[in-house]
Design a protein around this motif. Sequence first.
Motif, short mmCIF file in Angstrom:
data_model
loop_
_atom_site.label_atom_id
_atom_site.label_comp_id
_atom_site.label_asym_id
_atom_site.label_seq_id
_atom_site.Cartn_x
_atom_site.Cartn_y
_atom_site.Cartn_z
N ALA A 130 0.85 -1.19 0.00
CA ALA A 130 0.00 0.00 0.00
C ALA A 130 0.88 1.24 0.00
CB ALA A 130 -0.92 0.00 1.22
N ASN A 131 0.33 2.32 -0.54
CA ASN A 131 1.11 3.56 -0.58
C ASN A 131 0.21 4.78 -0.54
OD1 ASN A 131 0.55 2.82 -3.58
ND2 ASN A 131 1.19 4.96 -3.69
N GLY A 132 0.79 5.86 0.00
CA GLY A 132 0.22 7.19 -0.15
C GLY A 132 0.83 7.85 -1.37
N VAL A 133 0.46 9.13 -1.63
CA VAL A 133 0.82 9.74 -2.91
C VAL A 133 1.78 10.92 -2.78
CG1 VAL A 133 -1.19 8.90 -4.15
CG2 VAL A 133 -1.36 11.03 -2.84
N SER A 134 2.42 11.05 -1.63
CA SER A 134 3.56 11.95 -1.42
C SER A 134 4.22 11.51 -0.13
CB SER A 134 3.13 13.43 -1.33
OG SER A 134 2.39 13.66 -0.14
N LEU A 135 5.44 11.96 0.12
CA LEU A 135 6.12 11.56 1.36
C LEU A 135 5.31 11.98 2.57
CD1 LEU A 135 9.95 12.21 0.91
CD2 LEU A 135 8.81 10.04 1.42
N LEU A 136 4.84 13.22 2.58
CA LEU A 136 4.06 13.71 3.71
C LEU A 136 2.77 12.91 3.85
CD1 LEU A 136 3.60 15.78 5.97
CD2 LEU A 136 2.58 17.30 4.27
N HIS A 137 2.09 12.66 2.74
CA HIS A 137 0.83 11.91 2.80
C HIS A 137 1.06 10.47 3.25
CE1 HIS A 137 -2.56 9.59 0.78
NE2 HIS A 137 -3.13 10.30 1.72
N GLY A 138 2.20 9.88 2.88
CA GLY A 138 2.51 8.55 3.39
C GLY A 138 2.55 8.55 4.90
N TYR A 176 6.34 2.94 -9.49
CA TYR A 176 5.34 1.90 -9.21
C TYR A 176 5.83 0.54 -9.73
CZ TYR A 176 1.43 4.65 -7.37
OH TYR A 176 0.62 5.42 -6.57
N VAL A 177 6.38 0.54 -10.93
CA VAL A 177 6.85 -0.73 -11.51
C VAL A 177 7.95 -1.33 -10.65
CG1 VAL A 177 8.09 -1.75 -13.46
CG2 VAL A 177 6.19 -0.19 -13.88
N GLU A 178 8.95 -0.52 -10.31
CA GLU A 178 10.14 -1.05 -9.63
C GLU A 178 9.88 -1.35 -8.16
OE1 GLU A 178 13.07 1.56 -12.59
OE2 GLU A 178 12.70 2.21 -10.51
N ARG A 179 9.09 -0.52 -7.49
CA ARG A 179 8.95 -0.65 -6.04
C ARG A 179 7.70 -1.43 -5.62
NH1 ARG A 179 8.80 5.05 -3.85
NH2 ARG A 179 8.34 3.84 -1.97
N LEU A 180 6.68 -1.48 -6.48
CA LEU A 180 5.43 -2.13 -6.08
C LEU A 180 4.98 -3.22 -7.03
CD1 LEU A 180 3.56 1.08 -4.84
CD2 LEU A 180 4.46 -0.77 -3.42
N TYR A 181 4.90 -2.93 -8.33
CA TYR A 181 4.40 -3.94 -9.27
C TYR A 181 5.32 -5.15 -9.35
CZ TYR A 181 1.20 -0.29 -11.06
OH TYR A 181 0.24 0.68 -11.20
N ALA A 182 6.63 -4.92 -9.51
CA ALA A 182 7.55 -6.05 -9.65
C ALA A 182 7.57 -6.93 -8.39
CB ALA A 182 8.95 -5.56 -10.01
N PRO A 183 7.69 -6.34 -7.17
CA PRO A 183 7.63 -7.20 -5.98
C PRO A 183 6.29 -7.90 -5.82
CG PRO A 183 8.58 -5.06 -5.44
CD PRO A 183 8.05 -4.95 -6.84
N ALA A 184 5.20 -7.24 -6.20
CA ALA A 184 3.88 -7.88 -6.09
C ALA A 184 3.78 -9.06 -7.05
CB ALA A 184 2.77 -6.86 -6.37
N ALA A 185 4.30 -8.90 -8.26
CA ALA A 185 4.25 -10.00 -9.22
C ALA A 185 5.10 -11.18 -8.73
CB ALA A 185 4.75 -9.53 -10.59
N GLU A 186 6.26 -10.86 -8.15
CA GLU A 186 7.12 -11.93 -7.62
C GLU A 186 6.41 -12.66 -6.49
OE1 GLU A 186 11.56 -12.40 -5.61
OE2 GLU A 186 10.96 -10.50 -6.53
N ALA A 187 5.76 -11.90 -5.60
CA ALA A 187 5.02 -12.53 -4.50
C ALA A 187 3.85 -13.35 -5.02
CB ALA A 187 4.52 -11.44 -3.54
#
Length: 872
Positions: free
Chosen positions: A380-388, A712-723
Amino acid sequence: MKAIRRLTVRPVLPDPLRPLSDLARNLRWSWHPETRDLFQSVDPECWTASGRDPVRLLGTVPPARLAELAEDRRFLRRLTAVADDLDHYLSGDRWYQAQSGRLPAAVAYFSPEFGITAALPQYSGGLGILAGDHLKAASDLGVPLVGVGLLYRHGYFRQSLSRDGWQQEHYPVLDPHELPLAPLKERDGTPAHVALALPGGRELRARVWLARVGRVPLLLLDSDVEENDPGERGVTDRLYGGGSEHRLLQEMLLGIGGVRAVRTYCRLTGHAAPEVFHTNEGHAGFLGLERIAELCDEGLEFGAALEAVRAGTVFTTHTPVPAGIDRFDRELVARHFGPDSELPRIDVERVLKLGMETYPGGEPNLFNMAVMGLRLAQRANGVSLLHGGVSRGMFAGLWPGFDAEEVPITSVTNGVHAPTWVAPEVFRLGARQIGVQRAEDALAVGGSDRWDSVADIPDQDIWELRRTLRAQLVEEVRERLRASWRQRGAGTAELGWIDDALDPDVLTIGFARRVPSYKRLTLMLRDRDRLMELLLHPERPIQIVVAGKAHPADDGGKRLVQELVRFADDPRVRHRIVFLPDYGMAMAQKLYPGCDIWLNNPLRPLEACGTSGMKAALNGCLNLSVLDGWWDEWYQPDFGWAIPTADGAGTDPDRRDAIEANALYDLLEQRITPRFYERGASGLPDRWLEMVRRTLSLLGPKVLAGRMVREYVERLYAPAAEAQRAMDPDSARGLAEWKARVRAAWPGVSVDHVETSAATAAAELGATLALRVRVRLGDLAPEDVEVQAVSGRVDSEDRITDAAKVPLKPVGGPDLEGRWAYEGPLALDRTGPFGYTVRVLPAHRLLASGVETGLVAVPSGDLVEAAGLLMR
């Protein structure tokens, strides 16, 4: 007379012009200048009259003109070149295809709204524009995304003003056959449908429409079909309309029906099945339930199916306040699931448990869509550092026992699709420096930290460009003002003043967005006399263009619009401040480039990201904003100005507005207007132009949607696909059984003894202490847990900040009392008050993090030593 039935008559294009139809039906034209230029040359008057919509254009061009173009060899050469370019764009390898490693075969991206182009009005504001930019950037990068949304027959709403400035809403009917859409069809030629079961044996059916967003297919579900009863036909009538049950049905159709639409599309086209499902805000959260049901049908138990679904799901939250989340009454949700309704094979109590606010401060009878989204997503993620950070605090109740900073919600700061939002004049200036292809790649793909070539553009060229864009905005504003005043009932004789509205040589400030109260549309009116002085200053005047829509049900927001409009109607200042109704993409594409300053003054930290200032920055507009959202993250004095805030917990809201409004006026009076009007030896505003140059060269590469999607691809999509790939049926069953066993055994886990080699409460920097811990694991084994030392500086209440976490190693056990011994080093690497603790977390190779289960064991109060170690 009024027609009793409406139908769409499509033009028959001469054979040489057939490629025009393919170009019109792929929305790449909305961000590809050569394609738009080609359509404009078909018939410039029809192009303008059609709202620059190629589908409408081709329906209105006279047959004689089409016949003429079919014989025009120069036009046909241009047509062939543009069509070939589209074919190369759609079929050639791009950034994604050049990456190493196993990336997802496909990603399904769900959103309740998509802002692709004004010709497809299926958006209300920032969430939809962000979703549209996400699809376009994915297309430019070659990411195999499939978009999923709803097709609203009335869109959001069109806004006009009454004579006294009150917002009026209009809901034009949209005919899908007149939009750049095609029905998804079964192999026998019949329209493809999805269906949902409703209580009482009823059914909700929806047709699937397909929009081509470059390389990305966008599936839009439409319930306005003859097979539905009138109530069900209206489910997709309006974006964010209707009551609770209406919204629930929309979100069930989006999530559950959306997954079924994706499966249908992949079956019919051979498109790769998505390995990752990304839900943009909680509206589409039910997609996880449908995927669980699919796996249950294949023989998995619910718990195992839940783990398999979580592994491949990404959830993005966009709201910084609980009030912005959709929540439904428990009984309403229960009625729509179970044996007599949708997903009959899943126990209703399991469905409800996923969304219930079962944490301190939660409402036990409300079903929370964001809570369900988080429980159904491993990432899961927020959409800026502060919002995270804000999101971690807001949802910390789902992970009891952990500090907010450890809540497993990361952040990917939003970006904007530069080819959509950069004015053609700005692009041409850049292309003149580095060439068209390099300029296109820089805007679409990004990847560099800075655009150094901006330094080579002469000041005179930048200043002339800014003046040209400002003049274009002035003409646009005057045209829209006339139309608005005529709608308000004014006669031509009353509108002569509009010829002098705004001035192409005056510092121009833009403010345009939705109008919830936290965005403070009227903060600029706090001291009207002072604002008038700024507007009418004899040497350094400002002018302000304002636009925005209040939600139809938000009378408070409408009153803010009316207050602003009434001020702008004042004959003393109406040539310096204007309100433009019906804010949308077409207006925005003129507004961002034409402004010198982009103003944003929300209540901090209630702006999740706020991408409008990014679009302005890409056109050389400087930001003047509260440090919120993306501006909090990337603000530098080179790029604009930060409005000081008074956001302490004890500040009275009225006093806070007064303090921040005064800060805004001070910045405009003392720093901004002098810099804009001050001239150097060259006769140009040198210091202002240097800020424009730095904004373009240093901030420009950061704010790109291409950068965002790559993250998104490098930090979320790729790890999600691997999982997801690791979660075969046996692994899913094993993880579900392990979690159940750990939860049952966790009450027996405790930290019994902690000791270090430190003889005193002070130690030298750089020393290493030996830490020894004894823990009880109950029915668990060492391989089920990780024992950690957590250390760092401590505050006045002994809370550890900026914690370092080091796993300890098992060295023996169990002893006669069933305790296991763990040891490890504790490095004293920071001076000042320093403290440590130990804790036990569940550990499993398929967890994304040790925090994921929400289980933790820490020393009991009588084990906690005083203060911490002090180092000198």
